[in-house]
Design a protein around this motif. Sequence first.
Motif, PDB file in Angstrom:
ATOM      1  N   GLU A 110      -5.176  -9.627  -1.882  1.00 24.75           N
ATOM      2  CA  GLU A 110      -4.627  -9.794  -0.525  1.00 24.75           C
ATOM      3  C   GLU A 110      -4.409 -11.108  -0.369  1.00 24.75           C
ATOM      4  O   GLU A 110      -3.936 -11.248   0.709  1.00 24.75           O
ATOM      5  CB  GLU A 110      -6.479  -9.735   0.960  1.00 24.75           C
ATOM      6  CG  GLU A 110      -6.257  -7.332  -0.082  1.00 24.75           C
ATOM      7  CD  GLU A 110      -7.917  -7.125   1.261  1.00 24.75           C
ATOM      8  OE1 GLU A 110      -8.305  -8.431   1.956  1.00 24.75           O
ATOM      9  OE2 GLU A 110      -8.047  -6.239   1.113  1.00 24.75           O
ATOM     10  N   ASP A 152     -11.461   5.733  -9.204  1.00 23.95           N
ATOM     11  CA  ASP A 152     -10.937   4.150  -9.107  1.00 23.95           C
ATOM     12  C   ASP A 152     -12.093   3.434  -9.011  1.00 23.95           C
ATOM     13  O   ASP A 152     -11.534   3.145  -7.414  1.00 23.95           O
ATOM     14  CB  ASP A 152      -9.351   4.811  -7.915  1.00 23.95           C
ATOM     15  CG  ASP A 152      -8.481   5.387  -8.557  1.00 23.95           C
ATOM     16  OD1 ASP A 152      -8.535   5.366  -9.988  1.00 23.95           O
ATOM     17  OD2 ASP A 152      -7.634   5.959  -7.999  1.00 23.95           O
ATOM     18  N   VAL A 153     -12.410   3.138  -9.334  1.00 25.09           N
ATOM     19  CA  VAL A 153     -13.933   2.249  -9.547  1.00 25.09           C
ATOM     20  C   VAL A 153     -13.487   0.503 -10.396  1.00 25.09           C
ATOM     21  O   VAL A 153     -12.711   1.243 -11.566  1.00 25.09           O
ATOM     22  CB  VAL A 153     -15.096   2.675  -9.318  1.00 25.09           C
ATOM     23  CG1 VAL A 153     -15.598   3.096  -8.478  1.00 25.09           C
ATOM     24  CG2 VAL A 153     -15.102   3.263 -11.115  1.00 25.09           C
ATOM     25  N   LYS A 173     -15.205  -4.312  -1.976  1.00 28.11           N
ATOM     26  CA  LYS A 173     -14.121  -4.225  -1.561  1.00 28.11           C
ATOM     27  C   LYS A 173     -13.081  -3.135  -2.342  1.00 28.11           C
ATOM     28  O   LYS A 173     -13.084  -3.092  -3.494  1.00 28.11           O
ATOM     29  CB  LYS A 173     -14.119  -5.383  -1.659  1.00 28.11           C
ATOM     30  CG  LYS A 173     -14.439  -6.940  -0.118  1.00 28.11           C
ATOM     31  CD  LYS A 173     -14.189  -8.474  -1.264  1.00 28.11           C
ATOM     32  CE  LYS A 173     -14.978  -9.074   0.183  1.00 28.11           C
ATOM     33  NZ  LYS A 173     -14.908  -8.843   1.163  1.00 28.11           N
ATOM     34  N   ARG A 174     -11.767  -4.038  -1.624  1.00 24.95           N
ATOM     35  CA  ARG A 174     -10.720  -2.290  -2.191  1.00 24.95           C
ATOM     36  C   ARG A 174      -9.411  -3.604  -2.788  1.00 24.95           C
ATOM     37  O   ARG A 174      -9.547  -4.411  -2.300  1.00 24.95           O
ATOM     38  CB  ARG A 174     -10.638  -1.874  -1.651  1.00 24.95           C
ATOM     39  CG  ARG A 174     -11.088  -0.366  -1.170  1.00 24.95           C
ATOM     40  CD  ARG A 174     -10.068   0.805  -0.211  1.00 24.95           C
ATOM     41  NE  ARG A 174      -9.919   1.517  -1.415  1.00 24.95           N
ATOM     42  CZ  ARG A 174     -10.551   2.489  -2.553  1.00 24.95           C
ATOM     43  NH1 ARG A 174     -11.632   2.816  -1.773  1.00 24.95           N
ATOM     44  NH2 ARG A 174      -9.639   3.130  -2.757  1.00 24.95           N
ATOM     45  N   LEU A 175      -9.345  -3.355  -4.449  1.00 23.10           N
ATOM     46  CA  LEU A 175      -8.587  -4.488  -4.811  1.00 23.10           C
ATOM     47  C   LEU A 175      -7.525  -3.186  -5.898  1.00 23.10           C
ATOM     48  O   LEU A 175      -7.734  -2.360  -5.848  1.00 23.10           O
ATOM     49  CB  LEU A 175      -9.066  -5.424  -5.679  1.00 23.10           C
ATOM     50  CG  LEU A 175      -8.682  -5.686  -7.009  1.00 23.10           C
ATOM     51  CD1 LEU A 175      -7.651  -7.303  -6.040  1.00 23.10           C
ATOM     52  CD2 LEU A 175      -9.176  -6.568  -7.515  1.00 23.10           C
ATOM     53  N   THR A 176      -5.665  -3.928  -5.116  1.00 18.08           N
ATOM     54  CA  THR A 176      -4.798  -3.358  -5.909  1.00 18.08           C
ATOM     55  C   THR A 176      -4.502  -3.580  -6.765  1.00 18.08           C
ATOM     56  O   THR A 176      -4.334  -4.286  -7.867  1.00 18.08           O
ATOM     57  CB  THR A 176      -3.295  -3.430  -5.197  1.00 18.08           C
ATOM     58  OG1 THR A 176      -3.849  -2.879  -3.425  1.00 18.08           O
ATOM     59  CG2 THR A 176      -2.285  -2.911  -5.406  1.00 18.08           C
ATOM     60  N   GLN A 181      -5.363   1.647  -5.516  1.00 13.30           N
ATOM     61  CA  GLN A 181      -6.137   1.183  -5.502  1.00 13.30           C
ATOM     62  C   GLN A 181      -7.831   1.529  -6.049  1.00 13.30           C
ATOM     63  O   GLN A 181      -8.172   2.595  -5.821  1.00 13.30           O
ATOM     64  CB  GLN A 181      -6.242   0.962  -3.762  1.00 13.30           C
ATOM     65  CG  GLN A 181      -5.900   0.748  -2.287  1.00 13.30           C
ATOM     66  CD  GLN A 181      -5.852  -0.756  -2.084  1.00 13.30           C
ATOM     67  OE1 GLN A 181      -6.999  -0.812  -1.502  1.00 13.30           O
ATOM     68  NE2 GLN A 181      -5.023  -1.375  -1.979  1.00 13.30           N
ATOM     69  N   TYR A 182      -8.401   0.468  -5.953  1.00 10.01           N
ATOM     70  CA  TYR A 182      -9.287   0.159  -6.453  1.00 10.01           C
ATOM     71  C   TYR A 182     -10.484   0.206  -6.431  1.00 10.01           C
ATOM     72  O   TYR A 182     -10.612  -1.416  -5.461  1.00 10.01           O
ATOM     73  CB  TYR A 182      -9.314  -0.261  -8.479  1.00 10.01           C
ATOM     74  CG  TYR A 182      -8.907   0.525  -9.133  1.00 10.01           C
ATOM     75  CD1 TYR A 182      -9.989   1.284 -10.223  1.00 10.01           C
ATOM     76  CD2 TYR A 182      -7.464   0.377  -9.444  1.00 10.01           C
ATOM     77  CE1 TYR A 182      -9.190   2.045 -11.474  1.00 10.01           C
ATOM     78  CE2 TYR A 182      -6.939   1.556 -10.723  1.00 10.01           C
ATOM     79  CZ  TYR A 182      -7.751   2.118 -11.398  1.00 10.01           C
ATOM     80  OH  TYR A 182      -7.300   3.367 -11.904  1.00 10.01           O
ATOM     81  N   GLN A 183     -11.548   0.529  -5.866  1.00 11.44           N
ATOM     82  CA  GLN A 183     -13.423  -0.302  -5.088  1.00 11.44           C
ATOM     83  C   GLN A 183     -13.479  -0.888  -6.448  1.00 11.44           C
ATOM     84  O   GLN A 183     -14.289  -0.364  -7.635  1.00 11.44           O
ATOM     85  CB  GLN A 183     -13.976   1.076  -4.389  1.00 11.44           C
ATOM     86  CG  GLN A 183     -14.983   0.248  -3.807  1.00 11.44           C
ATOM     87  CD  GLN A 183     -15.741   1.646  -3.013  1.00 11.44           C
ATOM     88  OE1 GLN A 183     -15.635   2.739  -3.562  1.00 11.44           O
ATOM     89  NE2 GLN A 183     -17.037   0.986  -2.321  1.00 11.44           N
ATOM     90  N   SER A 220      -9.751   7.400 -15.604  1.00 10.04           N
ATOM     91  CA  SER A 220      -8.843   6.369 -14.964  1.00 10.04           C
ATOM     92  C   SER A 220      -7.968   5.865 -14.941  1.00 10.04           C
ATOM     93  O   SER A 220      -7.093   5.904 -14.600  1.00 10.04           O
ATOM     94  CB  SER A 220      -9.670   5.864 -13.517  1.00 10.04           C
ATOM     95  OG  SER A 220      -8.943   5.227 -12.779  1.00 10.04           O
TER      96      SER A 220
END
Length: 438
Positions: A110, A152-153, A173-176, A181-183, A220
């Motif tokens: 981000e 998707d972790v 938090k989520r990260l692309t 999108q992965y948590q 995943s």
Amino acid sequence: MFQYYFLLGVRSLRRNPALTALMVLTLAVGVAASIATLTILHVMSGDPIPHKSDRLFVPLIDNGQPDNYKPGDKPDDNQLSYRDATNLLNSKAGERRTIIFGISLAIEPERKDIGVFNARGIAPTADFFNMFDAPFLHGQGWNPGDDKTGADVVVLSRKLAEKIYGDADPVGKRLTMGGFQYQVVGVLDTWKVVPRFHRIIGSNDGAFSEEDEMFIPFASAIRHEFQRNGSTSCYDDVAPGYQAFLDSECTWIQAWIETRGASDRAELQSFLDSYATEQRKLGRLKRAAPNMLYNVREWLDYMKVVGNDNKLSAWLAFGFLVLCLVNTIGLLLAKFSVRAAEVGIRRALGASRREIFAQFLIETTVVGLVGGVLGLLLAFGALALIAMQSKALTLVAHMDWVMLLTTFALAVLSAILAGLLPTWRACQVTPALQLKSQ
């Protein structure tokens, strides 16, 4: 008497300072060269997980073509096909199981000041973290349910987490990554396993590569059809499409199985043989090669983590130390020969040959201690220069307490060995001849 002789040895360093300095330097250089090489060999050949290295196993199933195969030949590849890997994962073999393949994904943080960058990691299954004692700084790994759903972790390395989030706890938090999108569910603490036995295949520097930066569930990575970052071996042409690749006999996955104890190895071997027999009934595994199990130490040997070149370098370094000892013997002979009159007078005053021998041997021990200190400094300098050559060497070019003590022990032992002949020669001085010459 030992303290008295030791003080005499310290004072003798000031006699013939040039000769003494040459002896100390010769000994130090020989010790430094051998210790620097031995330190690297010691780190490379260490047991990376000693409390369970005898119950962590790599299974190898040879699914190669029978053409030009001879019984006893090694498998063409040291990985498994998707079919064999997933079958082992879904079996009841052992206490824990994990399968692994390397990935490289584009990270889109981000923070706009960082920009998009690539990070390398692996796609294992949930048992991976407990099997290899991965240390967590924040959060934890995912659960087996996430493996089944292909959730998707992601677990981040500490280095990557700090790069993206600073010192904040990023769990939740989520990260692309890779366009998805992965948590974040966990952050590993600094995890320097040397050698990195679980990631020898597929990493840039093999067993001495840097830490993986992120970890996502195997399922995943398969669901998103992520490409492999590592070696792949295919014996036949593969039809187009990701599913066709999964159904092929290409080998690209590393498998590990943990048993409750080393004694369960025979049971695991029996299971592996039974599995191979069933697969042959389905028309696979045409080589009928034996199925292999390697524990951690055996796996390191099989993959030649410590190669013959490393062992040869160690022998050459010790050969150089022997050469330095020969020179030291010559220098000690010269040093002690000029003290023949002193020895003759002491013998005439009642000193025994044993006392003379003890005095001169303790003096050589003092030379060994001084040479050890200088050799240690030179060894640190040599290791620092070696570490500058590559990132892989940075992991192995460091000295622990064992090697620190070994340095002094080797220096003192070398000095004592070098001093035996000159000391014995000094004891043979005839008092009468020396008194007549005065």
